[in-house]
Design an enzyme around this catalytic site. Structure first.
Site, PDB file in Angstrom:
ATOM      1  N   ASP A  36      29.151  32.862  46.061  1.00 24.17           N
ATOM      2  CA  ASP A  36      29.160  34.288  45.423  1.00 24.17           C
ATOM      3  C   ASP A  36      28.229  34.123  44.029  1.00 24.17           C
ATOM      4  O   ASP A  36      29.455  33.889  43.041  1.00 24.17           O
ATOM      5  CB  ASP A  36      30.991  35.160  45.203  1.00 24.17           C
TER       6      ASP A  36
ATOM      7  N   TYR B 220      24.426  36.575  36.905  1.00 19.69           N
ATOM      8  CA  TYR B 220      24.941  35.170  36.205  1.00 19.69           C
ATOM      9  C   TYR B 220      24.017  34.619  35.714  1.00 19.69           C
ATOM     10  O   TYR B 220      24.509  33.284  35.022  1.00 19.69           O
ATOM     11  CB  TYR B 220      26.156  34.112  37.535  1.00 19.69           C
TER      12      TYR B 220
ATOM     13  N   LYS C  39      23.570  39.179  44.401  1.00 21.81           N
ATOM     14  CA  LYS C  39      24.179  40.778  42.761  1.00 21.81           C
ATOM     15  C   LYS C  39      22.448  41.181  42.425  1.00 21.81           C
ATOM     16  O   LYS C  39      22.184  40.619  41.405  1.00 21.81           O
ATOM     17  CB  LYS C  39      25.717  41.025  42.259  1.00 21.81           C
TER      18      LYS C  39
ATOM     19  N   HIS D 217      25.304  45.288  41.719  1.00 18.80           N
ATOM     20  CA  HIS D 217      26.497  44.404  41.321  1.00 18.80           C
ATOM     21  C   HIS D 217      27.008  45.743  40.098  1.00 18.80           C
ATOM     22  O   HIS D 217      28.186  45.836  39.876  1.00 18.80           O
ATOM     23  CB  HIS D 217      25.199  43.695  39.659  1.00 18.80           C
TER      24      HIS D 217
HETATM   25  P1  NAP Z   1      38.859  34.336  38.705  1.00 16.86           P
HETATM   26  O1  NAP Z   1      38.187  34.187  39.556  1.00 16.86           O
HETATM   27  O2  NAP Z   1      40.043  35.809  38.458  1.00 16.86           O
HETATM   28  O3  NAP Z   1      39.730  33.481  37.201  1.00 16.86           O
HETATM   29  C1  NAP Z   1      39.231  32.027  37.245  1.00 16.86           C
HETATM   30  C2  NAP Z   1      40.043  31.531  36.126  1.00 16.86           C
HETATM   31  O4  NAP Z   1      41.545  30.900  36.503  1.00 16.86           O
HETATM   32  C3  NAP Z   1      38.925  30.833  35.499  1.00 16.86           C
HETATM   33  O5  NAP Z   1      39.716  30.521  34.163  1.00 16.86           O
HETATM   34  C4  NAP Z   1      39.931  29.140  35.862  1.00 16.86           C
HETATM   35  O6  NAP Z   1      40.028  28.575  35.485  1.00 16.86           O
HETATM   36  C5  NAP Z   1      41.109  29.636  36.343  1.00 16.86           C
HETATM   37  N1  NAP Z   1      41.572  29.153  37.458  1.00 16.86           N
HETATM   38  C6  NAP Z   1      41.689  29.103  39.142  1.00 16.86           C
HETATM   39  N2  NAP Z   1      42.069  28.487  40.046  1.00 16.86           N
HETATM   40  C7  NAP Z   1      43.217  28.190  38.895  1.00 16.86           C
HETATM   41  C8  NAP Z   1      44.551  27.245  39.192  1.00 16.86           C
HETATM   42  N3  NAP Z   1      44.333  27.391  40.578  1.00 16.86           N
HETATM   43  N4  NAP Z   1      45.261  27.269  38.198  1.00 16.86           N
HETATM   44  C9  NAP Z   1      45.300  27.614  37.437  1.00 16.86           C
HETATM   45  N5  NAP Z   1      43.863  28.518  36.879  1.00 16.86           N
HETATM   46  C10 NAP Z   1      43.067  28.169  37.582  1.00 16.86           C
HETATM   47  O7  NAP Z   1      38.116  34.743  37.865  1.00 16.86           O
HETATM   48  P2  NAP Z   1      36.049  35.568  37.905  1.00 16.86           P
HETATM   49  O8  NAP Z   1      35.649  34.410  37.661  1.00 16.86           O
HETATM   50  O9  NAP Z   1      35.643  36.908  37.407  1.00 16.86           O
HETATM   51  O10 NAP Z   1      36.642  35.841  39.394  1.00 16.86           O
HETATM   52  C11 NAP Z   1      35.981  35.250  40.734  1.00 16.86           C
HETATM   53  C12 NAP Z   1      34.708  35.294  40.781  1.00 16.86           C
HETATM   54  O11 NAP Z   1      34.676  37.010  41.047  1.00 16.86           O
HETATM   55  C13 NAP Z   1      33.248  34.637  39.912  1.00 16.86           C
HETATM   56  O12 NAP Z   1      33.433  34.218  40.143  1.00 16.86           O
HETATM   57  C14 NAP Z   1      32.451  36.256  40.726  1.00 16.86           C
HETATM   58  O13 NAP Z   1      31.858  35.452  41.806  1.00 16.86           O
HETATM   59  C15 NAP Z   1      33.170  37.530  41.090  1.00 16.86           C
HETATM   60  N6  NAP Z   1      32.664  38.145  39.909  1.00 16.86           N
HETATM   61  C16 NAP Z   1      32.145  39.884  40.162  1.00 16.86           C
HETATM   62  C17 NAP Z   1      32.361  40.731  39.354  1.00 16.86           C
HETATM   63  C18 NAP Z   1      31.442  41.592  39.677  1.00 16.86           C
HETATM   64  O14 NAP Z   1      31.172  42.469  38.791  1.00 16.86           O
HETATM   65  N7  NAP Z   1      31.188  42.152  41.076  1.00 16.86           N
HETATM   66  C19 NAP Z   1      33.177  40.467  38.985  1.00 16.86           C
HETATM   67  C20 NAP Z   1      33.710  39.656  37.762  1.00 16.86           C
HETATM   68  C21 NAP Z   1      34.339  38.591  38.774  1.00 16.86           C
HETATM   69  P3  NAP Z   1      39.071  26.198  35.880  1.00 16.86           P
HETATM   70  O15 NAP Z   1      37.229  26.947  35.930  1.00 16.86           O
HETATM   71  O16 NAP Z   1      39.679  26.246  34.211  1.00 16.86           O
HETATM   72  O17 NAP Z   1      39.674  25.671  36.921  1.00 16.86           O
END
Ligand code: NAP
Length: 282
Positions: A43, A48, A73, A107
């Protein structure tokens, strides 16, 4: 890997890998590691700034294109949105080095939404996007889009995690054949999610981490999840959630963590609309 079947028949893995906030120079390595760990859903987004790096990792992976499920997106477009959306989709495809997307998401619910959506419908008709959907649409805007267009979005990617669970909204989406996908499944660690005592206690009962409990809880609810991590050890941990099941009681306990509101921002807040809707990619 468990899969979900979208309303148009497209099959999508229920768990994938998100690359938001991974710097472009680190993204190729992260995505290569994620594919090696078994992730097949990737994704990304034009916004990004790392589509090219995702494309390089795909190219070098040796995994057949049809085994991967690639989402990107569309950022907010000015009118004439139909032309601009077409151009933006071509740019994304070129950067990714692909000739079709598995899922193309609008998006944000801003700009010339209807023009953007009609262009996305055309992309789907032409096979350039196997599935199309939206992100960050609240129920009112999603319903209006559904009621006034030919194609119902196959996916809506919205903030969904233990502190903002979206159960009622998931039900509304289900009634209309829209698959819910979670962004920020870990709430990016906000609210001390990774040390939450309730989630840690449930994890202990299964010999699993908090992260694994959260991803199991999402996928057990039928929510597609896309956790982000730059660490191969966590990538492996986050995909290892299909060998245990949360009980009804544990699901009910996790339901009590819901605050019913965003930990990030509300897309209906005028300040947020001004900030996001006016942003243009350079
Ligand atoms: P998330 O997946 O909720 O959290 C990522 C955080 O968690 C990072 O700091 C990561 O650190 C940590 N982490 C991951 N696995 C872990 C584990 N097993 N134990 C402890 N910490 C852990 O945040 P997100 O990246 O915002 O959301 C996920 C995806 O959703 C995004 O990458 C993106 O593709 C999508 N997204 C979409 C939108 C939208 O508007 N459509 C908005 C936000 C996000 P490390 O990397 O240091 O491991």
């Amino acid at each position: 890997m468990q899969q979900v079947t979208l309303s148009n028949g497209t099959v999508m893995p229920i768990l994938g890998f998100g690359v938001y906030q991974i710097p472009a120079e680190e993204t190729e390595q992260a995505v290569s590691a994620a594919i090696a760990a078994g992730y097949r859903l990737l994704d990304t987004a034009a916004a990004y700034g790392n589509e090219e790096a995702v494309g390089r990792a795909i190219k070098n992976s040796g995994v057949r294109r049809e085994e991967l499920f690639v989402t990107t997106k569309l950022w907010v477009q000015d009118a004439p949105a139909q032309e601009n959306t077409r151009r933006a989709s071509e740019t994304s495809l070129n950067k990714l080095g692909l000739d079709y997307l598995d899922l193309y998401l609008m998006h944000q619910p801003y700009g010339d939404v209807y023009g953007q959506w009609r262009a996305m419908e055309a992309l789907q008709h032409e096979g350039l996007a196997k599935a199309i959907g939206v992100a960050n649409f609240y129920p009112d805007r999603l319903l209006d889009l559904i009621l006034n267009n030919e194609i119902t979005p196959q996916v809506n990617q919205v903030e969904t995690h233990p502190f903002f669970q979206r159960a009622d909204y998931q039900e509304l989406m289900r009634e209309h054949g829209v698959q819910i996908q979670s962004w920020g499944g870990f709430a990016e660690g906000k609210n001390d999610l990774f040390t939450n005592p309730l989630l840690a206690g449930i994890g202990k009962e299964h010999g699993k981490s908090v992260a694994q409990v959260v991803l199991r809880w999402l996928t057990q609810r039928g929510v597609v999840a896309i956790p982000k991590s730059v660490r191969p050890q966590r990538m492996a941990e986050n995909i290892d959630v299909f060998d245990f099941e949360l009980t009804d009681e544990q699901m009910a306990q996790i339901a009590t963590l819901d605050t019913g509101s965003s930990l990030f921002f509300d897309h209906r807040d005028p300040e947020i609309v001004s900030w996001l809707a006016k942003r243009r990619l350079t």
